[in-house]
Write an enzyme that holds these catalytic residues in place. Structure first.
Site, PDB file in Angstrom:
ATOM      1  N   LYS A 153      13.830 -20.731   2.495  1.00  0.00           N
ATOM      2  CA  LYS A 153      13.869 -19.297   2.824  1.00  0.00           C
ATOM      3  C   LYS A 153      14.034 -19.183   4.341  1.00  0.00           C
ATOM      4  CE  LYS A 153      11.467 -15.005   1.822  1.00  0.00           C
ATOM      5  NZ  LYS A 153      11.418 -14.389   3.133  1.00  0.00           N
ATOM      6  N   CYS A 189      -2.854  16.265  21.458  1.00  0.00           N
ATOM      7  CA  CYS A 189      -3.015  14.950  22.098  1.00  0.00           C
ATOM      8  C   CYS A 189      -1.649  14.338  22.431  1.00  0.00           C
ATOM      9  CB  CYS A 189      -3.790  14.004  21.190  1.00  0.00           C
ATOM     10  SG  CYS A 189      -3.786  12.300  21.779  1.00  0.00           S
ATOM     11  N   CYS A 209     -11.017  10.564  23.016  1.00  0.00           N
ATOM     12  CA  CYS A 209      -9.710   9.900  22.915  1.00  0.00           C
ATOM     13  C   CYS A 209      -9.322   9.262  24.258  1.00  0.00           C
ATOM     14  CB  CYS A 209      -8.657  10.929  22.488  1.00  0.00           C
ATOM     15  SG  CYS A 209      -6.973  10.296  22.564  1.00  0.00           S
ATOM     16  N   LEU A 214      11.468 -10.079  -2.201  1.00  0.00           N
ATOM     17  CA  LEU A 214      10.835 -11.098  -3.032  1.00  0.00           C
ATOM     18  C   LEU A 214       9.327 -10.929  -3.051  1.00  0.00           C
ATOM     19  CD1 LEU A 214      12.771 -14.247  -1.805  1.00  0.00           C
ATOM     20  CD2 LEU A 214      12.961 -13.171  -4.031  1.00  0.00           C
ATOM     21  N   GLU A 240      15.227 -23.468  -2.896  1.00  0.00           N
ATOM     22  CA  GLU A 240      16.013 -23.479  -1.667  1.00  0.00           C
ATOM     23  C   GLU A 240      15.160 -22.935  -0.527  1.00  0.00           C
ATOM     24  OE1 GLU A 240      19.124 -20.209  -1.846  1.00  0.00           O
ATOM     25  OE2 GLU A 240      18.140 -20.001  -3.775  1.00  0.00           O
ATOM     26  N   ARG A 263      20.958  -4.939   4.863  1.00  0.00           N
ATOM     27  CA  ARG A 263      20.253  -4.553   3.645  1.00  0.00           C
ATOM     28  C   ARG A 263      19.891  -3.063   3.672  1.00  0.00           C
ATOM     29  NH1 ARG A 263      15.014  -3.927   2.181  1.00  0.00           N
ATOM     30  NH2 ARG A 263      14.504  -4.491   0.059  1.00  0.00           N
ATOM     31  N   ASP A 280      35.929 -31.129  20.644  1.00  0.00           N
ATOM     32  CA  ASP A 280      36.166 -29.695  20.826  1.00  0.00           C
ATOM     33  C   ASP A 280      37.537 -29.437  21.434  1.00  0.00           C
ATOM     34  OD1 ASP A 280      33.729 -29.318  19.869  1.00  0.00           O
ATOM     35  OD2 ASP A 280      32.807 -28.596  21.733  1.00  0.00           O
ATOM     36  N   TYR A 295      23.025 -17.355  -0.202  1.00  0.00           N
ATOM     37  CA  TYR A 295      22.097 -17.688  -1.277  1.00  0.00           C
ATOM     38  C   TYR A 295      22.382 -17.004  -2.612  1.00  0.00           C
ATOM     39  CZ  TYR A 295      19.608 -13.657   0.796  1.00  0.00           C
ATOM     40  OH  TYR A 295      19.289 -12.442   1.322  1.00  0.00           O
ATOM     41  N   LYS A 325       5.153 -19.237   0.317  1.00  0.00           N
ATOM     42  CA  LYS A 325       4.997 -19.174   1.775  1.00  0.00           C
ATOM     43  C   LYS A 325       4.101 -20.314   2.242  1.00  0.00           C
ATOM     44  CE  LYS A 325       7.279 -15.387   2.710  1.00  0.00           C
ATOM     45  NZ  LYS A 325       6.781 -14.163   3.243  1.00  0.00           N
ATOM     46  N   ASP A 332      14.562 -17.589   8.033  1.00  0.00           N
ATOM     47  CA  ASP A 332      13.935 -16.442   8.685  1.00  0.00           C
ATOM     48  C   ASP A 332      14.982 -15.696   9.509  1.00  0.00           C
ATOM     49  OD1 ASP A 332      11.903 -14.792   9.459  1.00  0.00           O
ATOM     50  OD2 ASP A 332      11.264 -16.069  11.105  1.00  0.00           O
ATOM     51  N   TYR A 375      40.336 -28.805  18.963  1.00  0.00           N
ATOM     52  CA  TYR A 375      40.214 -27.471  18.371  1.00  0.00           C
ATOM     53  C   TYR A 375      40.702 -26.416  19.366  1.00  0.00           C
ATOM     54  CZ  TYR A 375      37.808 -23.455  16.263  1.00  0.00           C
ATOM     55  OH  TYR A 375      37.515 -22.249  15.699  1.00  0.00           O
ATOM     56  N   CYS A 399      -8.526  11.179  16.732  1.00  0.00           N
ATOM     57  CA  CYS A 399      -8.568  12.135  17.835  1.00  0.00           C
ATOM     58  C   CYS A 399      -8.326  13.501  17.210  1.00  0.00           C
ATOM     59  CB  CYS A 399      -7.465  11.822  18.847  1.00  0.00           C
ATOM     60  SG  CYS A 399      -7.209  13.169  20.004  1.00  0.00           S
ATOM     61  N   CYS A 455      -6.129  11.527  25.644  1.00  0.00           N
ATOM     62  CA  CYS A 455      -6.187  12.928  26.051  1.00  0.00           C
ATOM     63  C   CYS A 455      -7.618  13.387  26.335  1.00  0.00           C
ATOM     64  CB  CYS A 455      -5.561  13.812  24.974  1.00  0.00           C
ATOM     65  SG  CYS A 455      -6.599  13.932  23.502  1.00  0.00           S
TER      66      CYS A 455
HETATM   67  S1  IVH Z   1      16.859 -14.533  -2.442  1.00  0.00           S
HETATM   68  C1  IVH Z   1      15.889 -10.927  -4.586  1.00  0.00           C
HETATM   69  N1  IVH Z   1      17.058 -16.671  -1.020  1.00  0.00           N
HETATM   70  O1  IVH Z   1      14.154 -13.275   2.157  1.00  0.00           O
HETATM   71  C2  IVH Z   1      16.058 -11.002  -3.145  1.00  0.00           C
HETATM   72  N2  IVH Z   1      16.271 -14.705   0.034  1.00  0.00           N
HETATM   73  O2  IVH Z   1      11.894 -11.765   1.167  1.00  0.00           O
HETATM   74  C3  IVH Z   1      17.129 -11.976  -2.840  1.00  0.00           C
HETATM   75  N3  IVH Z   1      15.836 -14.928   2.411  1.00  0.00           N
HETATM   76  O3  IVH Z   1      15.820 -10.195   1.894  1.00  0.00           O
HETATM   77  C4  IVH Z   1      16.652 -12.922  -1.884  1.00  0.00           C
HETATM   78  N4  IVH Z   1      16.394 -17.052   2.587  1.00  0.00           N
HETATM   79  O4  IVH Z   1      16.567 -11.849   3.687  1.00  0.00           O
HETATM   80  C5  IVH Z   1      16.707 -15.387  -1.030  1.00  0.00           C
HETATM   81  N5  IVH Z   1      17.332 -18.626   0.151  1.00  0.00           N
HETATM   82  C6  IVH Z   1      17.001 -17.347   0.135  1.00  0.00           C
HETATM   83  C7  IVH Z   1      16.563 -16.676   1.297  1.00  0.00           C
HETATM   84  C8  IVH Z   1      16.206 -15.339   1.187  1.00  0.00           C
HETATM   85  C9  IVH Z   1      15.949 -15.985   3.232  1.00  0.00           C
HETATM   86  C10 IVH Z   1      15.341 -13.599   2.801  1.00  0.00           C
HETATM   87  C11 IVH Z   1      16.303 -12.479   2.474  1.00  0.00           C
HETATM   88  C12 IVH Z   1      15.539 -11.534   1.608  1.00  0.00           C
HETATM   89  C13 IVH Z   1      14.130 -11.893   1.951  1.00  0.00           C
HETATM   90  C14 IVH Z   1      13.211 -11.543   0.816  1.00  0.00           C
END
Ligand code: IVH
Length: 732
Positions: A139, A494, A443, A87, A137, A160, A37, A263, A349, A141, A40, A489, A446
């Site tokens: 997904k 209320c 309720c 998705l 690929e 978005r 580091d 992505y 999922k 979070d 850099y 209620c 209230c």
């Molecule tokens: S493709 C058509 N690829 O998942 C929508 N989404 O549930 C394009 N996400 O809004 C999404 N990793 O925030 C895609 N490798 C990946 C992803 C990914 C995370 C999220 C993204 C999207 C959400 C949809």
């Protein structure tokens, strides 16, 4: 002399920037730092000193300016070039196979690619066997963001938002080290300098989409701090990412150490495959999921899912599944988008985690519509990455279905990013002291009388052209209309109803300055009795409250003033009408255009509302009840008198096919008939199953028979697929 020096400095600044960018890429993108580091930092320090002495070489897009700029007052809006989609999920392998079956039906039958102008990609031997390559690929979070690059420079980044319009968070995104501010050239020159050098091409305009994320480590660190400070905990990495990017001060964002994984990209000319896009993204300097892979069939997809499933618990970032895409972009285009989600992608999922806990009590929440919702409170339990202590039980039916009693040992379930739910009661663990739960008759907030109402929970109206092959296109049917009992209620005044409603109202109106605490205070102090009063608040009134300075009063009033004008769709959603959420409100606004029209139809002609796509009888009934009620109408009047201006919804733009009616016959080479129908409908045209003299065009594919003959007889214009494609794609 100075001139000569300037030349030297310019070269040194350029070299320093290139080397710093290269080291940054090594560290943040390739994850392979080669120098300590301190190297850099030392180079960065030298650059800093030079730029202080020679301000003429400063450049706001240079890497050293990642964390710069003043805190913003608010984010501005950005319209996305194309909708940011979401998705569809698959929760099991069976659901993946069903998805494959559905998409294969929509692709033209093998051998693909017959006929004039056939799509080259559909002619591959694999396509002929009806096989499709998938791209897998991880997904992540986090939070979806869009990044715009012009001539290789990062110029704008946005959230978005609602998919159409997001918020401009450029300043915040610049603090993310793994987002390149300057692109590598493409394709990279052999031996070229990464991070801004290279001899290849840089796209003039490029949009990159990806996930802004934080590591599990940062989540743990922040939560440990929050525990110490007695602050609420973040449930998952997505909430940290979202919360961080919402900060108006980029310095605070930088502290959160966000990261990025790309992505998708939009560039012209369009790459042939999704995997090609990933390769290009990598070459341009973006981090992409290092696990990504092409799979030749679903069996290979399953292996990918299983392999990553093993890595997942120790993976440094929160993930909730695997994104599977049809790799070939031409095939993607054939499959298209339905509603908010593409048909050519699906999110697998991973199954939710389970844990057991004991229900200590069942509380009752009162929502903005007055509905009473039972809430299970249990011993804090660690599950799927976070500690949880509450779960909604939704309604009395749910409690009865589970046979849940206070004191029961229960199984709770939580997927990484999902709120926990009680899924099972371990009745064998009962000791006899468990108590049955009863909804209160008054309720809890209230003391108002509680009434039972029969409701229909979730009605999905589906246009038959999506599901029923060969049936009447305009026919609609209802799915899973389940009746349930809800408790409300009945007191219109209320406090809980009012408070929740006020919070809902200001959030739809985007009056961010008025958080729940301030609203409660204004109510307690008598400054407001309902949401309409917000618009007559004055600076003096607010500033005279203890702990409110003149500045905050001014900010609040300024924001309220700015938000008085509101589009009809938002206004309808702000009214908080039962069953009328954001999407339904938008459908209503597009259909009716103005509020008086909505009101008059809701009062008199429910069938017109029923006939709007995606809207069912539960909505029309609720609208009818709402707009029959005098006090609701008075509330709207009061809002308008207090200065709220409701903007008309723009007229539904007439598609270029409006007024035209089509009949599709025979086999089309480039798309299935189903897709053909959808494209016509999307452009405002009609599709019919039989030819009449009112038919505008018969689209004749291979092997068209009787319909072709009838069309000839009636003198209806017959076009081939090539002409049809020209009509679809022409700008007219
Ligand atoms: S493709 C058509 N690829 O998942 C929508 N989404 O549930 C394009 N996400 O809004 C999404 N990793 O925030 C895609 N490798 C990946 C992803 C990914 C995370 C999220 C993204 C999207 C959400 C949809």
């Amino acid at each position: 002399m100075q001139q000569k020096n300037n030349g030297k400095v310019s070269v040194r600044v350029k070299k320093l920037r290139q080397e710093i960018a290269r080291l940054r890429a090594e560290y943040h993108i390739e994850n392979a730092p080669n120098v300590t580091d301190s190297v850099y930092e030392s180079l960065s320090r030298e650059l800093g000193t030079l730029l202080k002495d020679y301000p003429e070489f400063r450049d706001e897009n240079a890497p050293e300016n990642r964390v710069a700029g003043k805190p913003l007052d608010k984010f501005t809006k950005v319209k996305h070039g194309s909708r940011m989609l979401s998705l569809n999920d698959a929760f099991s392998y069976e659901e993946l196979y069903e998805w494959e079956k559905r998409i294969k039906k929509l692709l033209p039958p093998p051998p693909f690619g017959r006929g004039a102008g056939a799509v080259q990609a559909l002619r591959s031997p694999q396509a002929r066997r009806g096989e499709v390559n998938y791209f897998c690929e991880v997904k992540f979070d986090g939070l979806a963001v869009s990044l715009i690059y012009e001539n290789g420079k990062f110029v704008r980044g946005a959230t978005r938002g609602d998919g159409f319009v997001g918020e401009n968070i450029t300043q915040n995104l610049k603090t993310i080290n793994s987002i390149p501010l300057i692109l590598n050239s493409f394709p990279p020159a052999k031996g070229g300098i990464k991070g801004g050098g290279g001899g290849g091409e840089i796209p003039k305009y490029l949009e990159v989409r990806g996930e802004a994320l934080v590591s599990k480590k940062i989540l743990e660190h922040l939560n440990a701090k929050n525990v110490k400070e007695g602050k609420p905990l973040f449930a998952n990495t997505r909430n940290v990412a979202a919360g961080s990017l919402r900060q108006l001060d980029p310095k605070l964002v930088a502290e959160r150490k966000l990261e990025f994984s790309a992505y998708d990209m939009f560039v012209s000319p369009e790459p042939a495959t999704h995997s090609e896009k990933h390769r290009m993204l990598k070459d341009l300097g973006f981090p992409v999921d290092p696990h990504d892979a092409i799979c030749k069939n679903l069996e290979e997809v399953k292996s990918f899912i299983e392999k990553f499933g093993k890595i997942r618990p120790n993976f440094p970032y929160g993930t909730d599944g695997i994104v599977i895409s049809v790799d070939n972009i031409k095939l993607q285009n054939v499959l298209g988008v339905v509603g908010k989600a593409p048909r050519y992608m699906v999110a697998f999922k991973y199954p939710a985690e389970k844990a057991t806990t004991v229900v200590k009590e069942i509380l009752v929440n009162v929502g903005r519509t007055g509905v009473l919702t039972p809430l299970a409170v249990f011993e804090p339990t660690f599950i799927a990455g976070s500690t949880v202590s509450k779960a909604t039980l939704h309604n009395m039916d749910q409690i009865e279905r589970l046979d849940l009693r206070i004191g029961d040992t229960v199984v709770i379930e939580k997927a990484g990013d999902v709120i926990p739910k009680v899924v099972e009661v371990l009745t064998r663990m009962r000791t006899g002291v468990e108590k049955k739960f009863k909804m209160p008759t008054f309720c809890p907030v209230c003391g108002g009388k509680v009434e039972k109402k029969n409701t229909q929970s979730r009605i999905h109206k589906i246009s038959s052209h999506f599901t029923l092959k060969g049936s009447d296109m305009t026919q609609k049917f209802y799915e899973s209309a389940t009746a349930s009992v809800a408790y409300y209620c009945t007191n219109p005044k209320c406090g809980a109803k009012n408070e929740r409603y006020l919070e809902h109202f200001v959030s739809v109106f985007e009056i961010y300055e008025l958080g729940p605490k301030i609203l409660r205070r204004f109510k307690d102090e008598g400054l407001i009795t309902d949401a309409a009063d917000i618009f007559t608040l004055t600076e003096i009134e607010i500033a005279s409250l203890e702990r409110f300075g003149e500045k905050s009063a001014r900010n609040i009033i300024k924001e309220i003033e700015n938000k008085k004008k509101i589009p009809l769709a938002k206004f309808l959603s702000a009214l908080g009408i039962l069953h009328v959420g954001e999407e339904t409100a938008r459908d209503l606004a597009v259909h009716f255009g103005t509020l008086p029209k909505v009101i008059s139809v809701a009062q008199s002609n429910l069938s017109e509302i029923d006939n709007i796509e995606n809207i069912g009888p539960a909505v029309s009934k609720s609208l009818h009840e709402f707009f029959q009620n005098k006090s609701n109408l008075n509330f709207i009047k009061k809002l308008e008198q207090n200065g709220v201006v409701i903007e008309k919804a723009p007229k539904k733009t007439k598609g270029k096919f409006s007024g035209l009616s089509f009949v599709l016959t025979g086999t089309l080479a480039e798309m299935s008939r189903q897709i053909g129908k959808e494209r016509i409908l999307a452009l405002g045209g009609k599709v019919s199953g039989s030819v009449s003299k009112n038919t505008s065009f018969v689209v004749a594919g291979d092997g068209s028979g009787a319909k072709f003959t009838t069309a000839k007889k009636l003198g209806v214009k017959i076009i081939d697929e090539k002409e049809f494609l020209q009509m679809l794609n022409s700008g007219a």
